[in-house]
Design a protein around this motif. Structure first.
Motif, PDB file in Angstrom:
ATOM      1  N   VAL A 859      79.117  38.456  52.971  1.00  0.00           N
ATOM      2  CA  VAL A 859      79.266  39.111  51.659  1.00  0.00           C
ATOM      3  C   VAL A 859      78.482  38.323  50.612  1.00  0.00           C
ATOM      4  CG1 VAL A 859      80.909  39.541  49.780  1.00  0.00           C
ATOM      5  CG2 VAL A 859      81.453  40.266  52.108  1.00  0.00           C
ATOM      6  N   GLY A 860      78.621  36.993  50.655  1.00  0.00           N
ATOM      7  CA  GLY A 860      77.886  36.142  49.707  1.00  0.00           C
ATOM      8  C   GLY A 860      76.387  36.322  49.850  1.00  0.00           C
ATOM      9  N   ASP A 861      75.922  36.368  51.110  1.00  0.00           N
ATOM     10  CA  ASP A 861      74.474  36.501  51.349  1.00  0.00           C
ATOM     11  C   ASP A 861      73.945  37.821  50.811  1.00  0.00           C
ATOM     12  OD1 ASP A 861      74.513  34.079  52.520  1.00  0.00           O
ATOM     13  OD2 ASP A 861      74.357  34.782  54.596  1.00  0.00           O
ATOM     14  N   ILE A 862      74.698  38.888  51.076  1.00  0.00           N
ATOM     15  CA  ILE A 862      74.158  40.205  50.691  1.00  0.00           C
ATOM     16  C   ILE A 862      74.179  40.359  49.168  1.00  0.00           C
ATOM     17  CG2 ILE A 862      76.296  41.570  50.871  1.00  0.00           C
ATOM     18  CD1 ILE A 862      74.625  43.718  52.229  1.00  0.00           C
ATOM     19  N   ILE A 867      71.184  40.504  44.056  1.00  0.00           N
ATOM     20  CA  ILE A 867      70.909  39.898  42.733  1.00  0.00           C
ATOM     21  C   ILE A 867      69.419  39.518  42.660  1.00  0.00           C
ATOM     22  CG2 ILE A 867      71.419  37.898  41.265  1.00  0.00           C
ATOM     23  CD1 ILE A 867      74.306  37.998  42.648  1.00  0.00           C
ATOM     24  N   LYS A 868      68.890  38.937  43.764  1.00  0.00           N
ATOM     25  CA  LYS A 868      67.471  38.534  43.745  1.00  0.00           C
ATOM     26  C   LYS A 868      66.566  39.771  43.677  1.00  0.00           C
ATOM     27  CE  LYS A 868      68.258  34.245  46.279  1.00  0.00           C
ATOM     28  NZ  LYS A 868      69.234  34.128  47.342  1.00  0.00           N
ATOM     29  N   PHE A 877      76.974  46.086  38.204  1.00  0.00           N
ATOM     30  CA  PHE A 877      77.725  46.037  39.465  1.00  0.00           C
ATOM     31  C   PHE A 877      78.440  44.693  39.599  1.00  0.00           C
ATOM     32  CE2 PHE A 877      74.260  49.077  40.569  1.00  0.00           C
ATOM     33  CZ  PHE A 877      75.068  50.169  40.886  1.00  0.00           C
ATOM     34  N   PHE A 878      77.744  43.628  39.181  1.00  0.00           N
ATOM     35  CA  PHE A 878      78.354  42.302  39.256  1.00  0.00           C
ATOM     36  C   PHE A 878      79.634  42.272  38.411  1.00  0.00           C
ATOM     37  CE2 PHE A 878      78.777  37.984  37.418  1.00  0.00           C
ATOM     38  CZ  PHE A 878      79.063  37.291  38.583  1.00  0.00           C
ATOM     39  N   ASP A 879      79.581  42.941  37.242  1.00  0.00           N
ATOM     40  CA  ASP A 879      80.778  42.967  36.381  1.00  0.00           C
ATOM     41  C   ASP A 879      81.953  43.619  37.108  1.00  0.00           C
ATOM     42  OD1 ASP A 879      79.284  41.783  34.468  1.00  0.00           O
ATOM     43  OD2 ASP A 879      78.765  43.651  33.419  1.00  0.00           O
ATOM     44  N   GLU A 880      81.653  44.703  37.832  1.00  0.00           N
ATOM     45  CA  GLU A 880      82.732  45.367  38.581  1.00  0.00           C
ATOM     46  C   GLU A 880      83.289  44.449  39.662  1.00  0.00           C
ATOM     47  OE1 GLU A 880      81.895  49.073  40.535  1.00  0.00           O
ATOM     48  OE2 GLU A 880      80.532  49.613  38.909  1.00  0.00           O
ATOM     49  N   LEU A 881      82.381  43.707  40.281  1.00  0.00           N
ATOM     50  CA  LEU A 881      82.797  42.885  41.422  1.00  0.00           C
ATOM     51  C   LEU A 881      83.512  41.611  40.980  1.00  0.00           C
ATOM     52  CD1 LEU A 881      79.595  43.216  43.594  1.00  0.00           C
ATOM     53  CD2 LEU A 881      81.893  43.761  44.391  1.00  0.00           C
ATOM     54  N   ILE A 902      80.847  30.347  44.225  1.00  0.00           N
ATOM     55  CA  ILE A 902      79.955  29.537  43.374  1.00  0.00           C
ATOM     56  C   ILE A 902      78.497  29.961  43.596  1.00  0.00           C
ATOM     57  CG2 ILE A 902      79.089  27.184  42.997  1.00  0.00           C
ATOM     58  CD1 ILE A 902      81.943  26.213  43.764  1.00  0.00           C
ATOM     59  N   CYS A 903      78.127  30.158  44.868  1.00  0.00           N
ATOM     60  CA  CYS A 903      76.734  30.549  45.160  1.00  0.00           C
ATOM     61  C   CYS A 903      76.382  31.873  44.486  1.00  0.00           C
ATOM     62  CB  CYS A 903      76.513  30.683  46.663  1.00  0.00           C
ATOM     63  SG  CYS A 903      76.487  29.092  47.485  1.00  0.00           S
ATOM     64  N   ILE A 904      77.345  32.792  44.445  1.00  0.00           N
ATOM     65  CA  ILE A 904      77.072  34.091  43.820  1.00  0.00           C
ATOM     66  C   ILE A 904      76.782  33.883  42.330  1.00  0.00           C
ATOM     67  CG2 ILE A 904      78.076  36.339  43.214  1.00  0.00           C
ATOM     68  CD1 ILE A 904      79.673  36.141  45.891  1.00  0.00           C
ATOM     69  N   PHE A 905      77.602  33.052  41.692  1.00  0.00           N
ATOM     70  CA  PHE A 905      77.346  32.786  40.266  1.00  0.00           C
ATOM     71  C   PHE A 905      76.002  32.063  40.087  1.00  0.00           C
ATOM     72  CE2 PHE A 905      77.472  29.742  36.721  1.00  0.00           C
ATOM     73  CZ  PHE A 905      77.378  30.657  35.690  1.00  0.00           C
ATOM     74  N   ASP A 906      75.722  31.077  40.978  1.00  0.00           N
ATOM     75  CA  ASP A 906      74.432  30.363  40.888  1.00  0.00           C
ATOM     76  C   ASP A 906      73.272  31.360  40.917  1.00  0.00           C
ATOM     77  OD1 ASP A 906      75.955  28.091  40.971  1.00  0.00           O
ATOM     78  OD2 ASP A 906      75.301  27.422  42.964  1.00  0.00           O
ATOM     79  N   ASP A 907      73.374  32.343  41.844  1.00  0.00           N
ATOM     80  CA  ASP A 907      72.300  33.344  41.971  1.00  0.00           C
ATOM     81  C   ASP A 907      72.154  34.145  40.678  1.00  0.00           C
ATOM     82  OD1 ASP A 907      71.477  32.758  44.543  1.00  0.00           O
ATOM     83  OD2 ASP A 907      72.975  34.059  45.476  1.00  0.00           O
TER      84      ASP A 907
END
Length: 1115
Positions: A859-862, A867-868, A877-881, A902-907
């Motif tokens: 999930v984190g990877d996708i 995001i990239k 979409f990020f706001d919803e998630l 954390i990685c998701i926020f970093d991205d």
């Protein structure tokens, strides 16, 4: 509708449904006919009656119940049930109210009147079937009073019928019976305890068990605890009266209860299990009875989800059960047919006792684990091995092999004893014992590898080599060859290489002189040894390949089919091991043979097909693009195999016409709801192989696979939801990104017959939604993780071509995945609260949760990929998630979940820059705290994020610089900071510190912080960050950064030392460009610095670095 019938048909229907009973009775007896012709004509007429005059037909069927002929009454009950089952043949809603009412009262009258037991049962089924559709809505108010009246009557026949109906109703519509809980309790107790009729007692047992299973509230279930002694008494009384058939029925019912409601038995477990073991030990009873008693105890041991740890609390019983199972293994005869067998599968002399013992040892050890089983086994095994009888030695070795999978962790700790036990038996005088010892080594190589291989290769391999010389006993030889296969599968080339001379020469001897079974074993072993030793196998190639080709060309008889198939496998694996250059010339000849075989007609059960599919794919992997000319030969049959329809038969789960319960191993049955599905496994295996091979070709040939995409995609996409076989789904999943990649490369390289990007979009629009939908329905956690992984790759390949609605579907599915995963975790946490939960269960629970982390990882990877790919346009979409992701930061979550959040926020911060500033308030406090998390992976993600925020956060980050510095300082000053576990976190902290120096110089004490940063260089763990950091250092030196050089250039020698180390490391620590800039700087320094300063700096370096640097500077 009448007008559509021909006049003949009208006349026939009129006669059948007319006043004379004879035509109708004839029709029904024709429906039972064994002649296909007569039966199918009757079916046509029956269906015409049903379509045109359902009322008349139903009443006719009901009246047949008064016929004096038992067969007609039976058939009428079966047909009535079929018409009243809620599926395609359901006619109830089409009947007039008066017919409905007549049928209901007629059925109850028949139940009351019928004397023949088999028909009585069928009538009860029919009543229950109809009731399940109409009783809940009040459509049969007379039914329950009637059943209660029967069960309290004096007639044992009526009591039995009533209980049979209760049993069925509990299963179909249990909730309608719950209001009558108290009455049912006393009825069941009365019938179980007081009835003198064993049929009534068994029916009461079945009804009670079904009813207990339909109760959802534990307190309701507990009300029935006091029935248990009477339930068990049903079993013991049947045995005492010698009624073993009744006892077996009772055991089957109790096994069902043990599987679904094991906790119901908990309070009386000691008595119940004790009785069962007594039955299993009683040699006077039939085997079938004893096997069922064993099955009961094993079922309880396996009820992990519902009663974790319960059976481990009864060590005295586990000892007894283990002894019973080992004793069952003694039931084996030394049958000459075993020694003279033509195939390895021949198991002459093994009895049903032996097979049950063998299977149950495996199940018991998997369900209870090594800490419980190994102590029991280590008492019994030495006794068996010390006994004089060969059967006992054989049993001990078979036991070891059977328990290895479940006990692997504990057995690995005691490898010495285990290996000694087995290897001592390699010298046993009896060939079946030697065979069992080899069998054990093969099994242990799989279950206890690679530890066994690493520690005992010097004892195991020579023992197997000696066993291959046993020409008196081909069974032993062949088995030794297959054990070499098991051993080498878990083996590294360095362990295997020293033994290759001996093993390969022995296997070649077997290939030339052995029986066919031995030759087959030798081929499989050679293939495996080549596969495990890779390029080390080259020196044997010239000796081995001619033999393999000879078998491929000459083994053409039907009796040699398997031999030829295995030679294909062996040739293709040897080719892959030695590589294209060595194999190329032979490959051409081999492919000629395969092409001619491919064109010949093969029988459906010929193993060649599946071996050939795999051989072609390996040849492709070996030859790469050189294989393309053969694709037109390979693909048509491969697609045909991938498109095979599963050979499925469906019956109702409790029907009388069971699927042939023949011992046909190729049919696997699964029960879904009330349907039993039988599937021919050989078809599924061929299909799975073919799908895997398609995936291989796409992966290997890249754009070369393009011409086949239009046929392969429509074949594989529907198989994402092929629930009959996991391997088929897995292969289809893996192929999705490969197909997209192939299409994309073909378009980019102009090899797509003029098609452009719109073709990639079209393919992506077909594949991505199908993957998302399949993910939504996927039952297996492991495959969910693979699907997310495949989806991630697809988005990486064709992401920019996706439209918003597709992104929306993916995001919705991610929410669903996170929710489902959390639910599974909560359920596991509930299991951990069970009374008997213990350390072993905790271990298993951890393993299940690790699989869950795999899902979160994906999930984190996708999300990172999305995001990239879409940058700021993904933010809505990020706001919803975020409401799904924020809880993952919690202290109660696993380290892996925290790292992913954390990685998701970093991205987001890195890809969306200014647009992401609005999230800093929420996430930065978490990030700063996580910098000092106890888990190094979490620390790494957090300090990396600090670097990103320092770079892009500007004034929003500035107030936090002080706290960030102190957090980074803790990571950098950690006493074990450079330990391999921590070095990635350290390197990222140093990089983040550099970013603060670069972007927030005005907020720090630069004269202190910048030199401190320099003191940490060079960094060597995270090679991506190393290149960034060392480029930054280079740029600072180029602009003569005062804080970096220090007062009177005091830090210059440190800078030179860092440059030297970075340059000497080649391309690892800096890009080529940065490296050459550093060399230029060093040459400038050489010009400007006093020689003594440079010399003293150089003397602080390691000797090889000094030499390298001097040669660079002088060039």
């Amino acid at each position: 509708m009448d007008s559509e019938l021909s006049q003949l048909q009208q006349a026939q229907v009129a006669a059948i449904l007319g006043p004379d009973p004879a035509p109708f009775e004839t029709l029904i007896s024709h429906l039972m006919s064994s002649g296909n012709e007569q039966r199918s004509q009757a079916e046509v007429l029956f269906n015409l009656c049903k379509q045109n005059q359902p009322d008349a037909l139903s009443l006719k069927l009901a009246h047949l119940q008064s016929s004096p002929h038992v067969e007609l009454r039976a058939m009428s009950a079966i047909l009535l049930r079929k018409q009243l089952t809620r599926d395609d043949s359901y006619i109830w809603p089409r009947l007039s109210p008066s017919t409905q009412s007549a049928l209901k009262s007629h059925l109850l009258a028949c139940v009351q009147r019928e004397d023949a037991k088999t028909i009585s049962k069928k009538l009860c089924d029919t009543v229950a079937e109809l009731a399940s559709g109409i009783l809940p809505d009040g459509g049969w108010p007379e039914l329950l009073p009637f059943i209660f009246q029967c069960v309290t009557s004096d007639s044992s026949r009526l009591q039995e019928s009533a209980l049979l109906m209760f049993a069925q109703l509990s299963q179909y519509i249990g909730e309608t019976l719950i209001p009558h809980l108290n009455t049912l309790h006393s009825v069941f107790l009365q019938c179980l305890a007081s009835s003198s009729n064993s049929d009534v007692r068994i029916a009461a047992l079945g009804a009670a068990i079904n009813f207990i299973q339909c109760l959802s509230s534990p307190s309701d279930r507990d009300r029935f605890q006091d029935l248990l002694p009477a339930m068990m008494q049903t079993l013991t009384e049947a045995l005492n009266c010698g009624q073993e058939a009744t006892a077996q029925e009772a055991l089957e019912l109790l096994i069902e209860l043990a599987g679904t409601e094991p906790k119901f038995l908990r309070r009386q477990l000691v008595e119940i299990v004790g009785s069962m073991l007594q039955i299993a030990e009683a040699e006077s009873l039939e085997e079938g009875t004893r096997h069922l008693a064993v099955e009961f105890v094993i079922t309880l041991a396996e009820a992990r989800e519902r009663a974790p740890g319960m059976m481990r609390k009864l060590p005295q019983f586990i000892n007894r059960l283990f002894a019973i199972l080992m004793k069952m293994l003694l039931d084996i005869e030394d049958d000459p047919a075993w020694h003279n067998a033509e195939s390895e599968d021949e198991d002459a002399g093994e009895t049903s006792n032996y097979s049950v013992g063998q299977e149950c040892l495996d199940r018991l050890s998997i369900s209870l684990g090594g800490n419980t089983i190994v102590p029991v086994a280590s008492e019994l095994l030495p006794q068996y091995l010390a006994a004089p009888e060969w059967q006992k030695h054989h049993a001990a070795l078979i036991t070891l092999a059977q328990i290895a999978e479940g006990c692997s962790k504990v057995m690995i700790k005691n490898l010495e004893q285990v290996v000694n036990m087995v290897l001592n038996s390699f010298q046993d005088p009896h060939p079946r014992v030697r065979w069992a010892a080899i069998n054990a080594i093969g099994q242990l190589s799989t279950d206890l590898g690679p530890e066994l291989q690493m520690q005992y290769h010097q004892r195991v391999l020579p023992a197997l080599a000696t066993a291959m010389d046993d020409f008196q006993n081909p069974r032993v030889q062949a088995h030794a060859a297959s054990a070499v296969l098991n051993f080498s599968e878990n083996c590294t080339p360095d362990i295997l290489t020293p033994y290759l001379d001996g093993i390969v020469s022995k296997l070649l001897v077997l290939l030339q002189n052995g029986k066919q079974m031995v030759q087959e074993g030798a081929l499989t072993a050679l293939a495996s040894v080549a596969d495990s030793s890779q390029e080390h196998f080259q020196k044997y190639y010239d000796a081995v390949m001619p033999y393999l080709k000879a078998i491929l060309v000459n083994a053409t008889d039907k009796s040699n089919r398997m031999l030829r198939a295995k030679s294909m496998e062996c040739i293709s694996l040897v080719g892959m091991a030695v590589g294209k250059e060595k194999f190329r010339d032979d490959a051409k000849q081999v492919m000629e043979v395969l092409m001619s075989l491919q064109g010949s007609q093969m029988e459906t059960d010929d193993p060649t097909t599946s071996y050939m599919l795999q051989a072609w794919a390996r040849l492709c992997k070996c030859l790469g693009q050189d294989f393309l000319p053969y694709m037109s030969v390979v693909m048509p049959p491969l697609l045909q195999s991938a498109q095979l329809k599963p050979d499925v038969t469906i019956t109702s789960a409790d029907s009388d016409d069971d699927i042939d319960e023949s011992d046909d191993e190729s049919i696997e049955t699964i029960t879904l709801g009330d349907k039993r599905i039988g599937i021919k496994t050989s078809v599924l295996e061929e299909k799975a192989t073919a799908c895997n091979m398609l995936c291989c070709y796409a992966d290997e040939l890249k754009e070369g696979f393009y011409p086949w995409i239009d046929q392969v995609a429509p074949t594989l996409v529907p198989l994402l939801k092929f629930y009959f076989h996991e391997e088929v789904r897995k292969a289809a999943v893996s192929a999705m990104p490969e197909l997209l990649r192939s299409a994309k490369l073909a378009v980019e390289k102009g090899q797509a017959q003029g098609r452009n990007e719109s073709y990639i979009k079209q393919l992506s629009d077909y594949i991505i939604p199908a993957l998302v939908e399949a993910l939504h329905k996927e039952p297996e956690t492991e495959i969910c993780a693979s699907m997310l992984d495949a989806l991630n790759e697809c988005v990486q390949i064709s992401g920019p071509l996706m439209d918003e609605s597709q992104v929306r579907c993916i995001v919705d599915e991610i929410k669903q995945v996170i929710t489902a995963s959390s639910t599974r975790k909560t359920e596991r946490a509930e299991r951990a609260k069970a009374e008997d939960f213990d350390a072993e269960e905790g271990e298993l629970l951890r393993e299940e949760n690790e699989q869950e982390e795999e899902v979160f990882d994906q999930v984190g990877d996708i999300l990172g990929t999305l995001i990239k790919t879409f940058k700021t346009s993904f933010l809505p979409f990020f706001d919803e998630l975020s409401s799904y992701i924020t809880p993952m930061w919690g202290k109660d979550k696993t380290a892996e979940e925290r790292r992913i959040a954390i990685c998701i926020f970093d991205d987001v911060a890195e890809q969306c820059r200014e647009a992401a500033l609005k999230y800093y308030d929420t996430f930065l406090p978490f990030l700063l705290e996580a910098c000092n998390d106890e888990n190094p992976d979490v620390r790494q993600a957090a300090v990396y994020g600090i670097g990103v925020c320092a770079e892009f956060g500007g004034s929003v980050f500035r107030p936090l610089v002080g706290e960030a510095l102190s957090r980074l300082n803790v990571v950098i000053r950690h006493p074990n900071a450079l330990h391999s576990d921590n070095v990635m976190a350290y390197d990222n902290a140093v990089s983040a510190l550099g970013k603060i120096c670069q972007f927030h110089r005005e907020s720090i004490d630069a004269a202190q912080v910048v030199p401190a940063w320099l003191g940490c260089l060079p960094i060597k763990g995270d090679l991506i960050e190393a290149k960034v950091v060392h480029e930054q250092l280079c740029a600072m030196v180029e602009r003569s950064d005062r804080d970096l050089l220090g007062l009177n250039n005091q830090y210059l020698s440190k800078i030179v030392a860092v440059f030297a180390e970075v340059i000497c490391a080649g391309k690892d620590l800096a890009t080529e460009q940065t490296g050459s800039r550093m060399i230029t700087l060093l040459k400038q320094l050489q010009q400007t610095l006093p020689p003594s300063t440079l010399a003293s700096t150089l003397s602080s370096l390691q000797p090889q670095q000094q030499l390298a640097l001097q040669s660079i500077l002088s060039s």
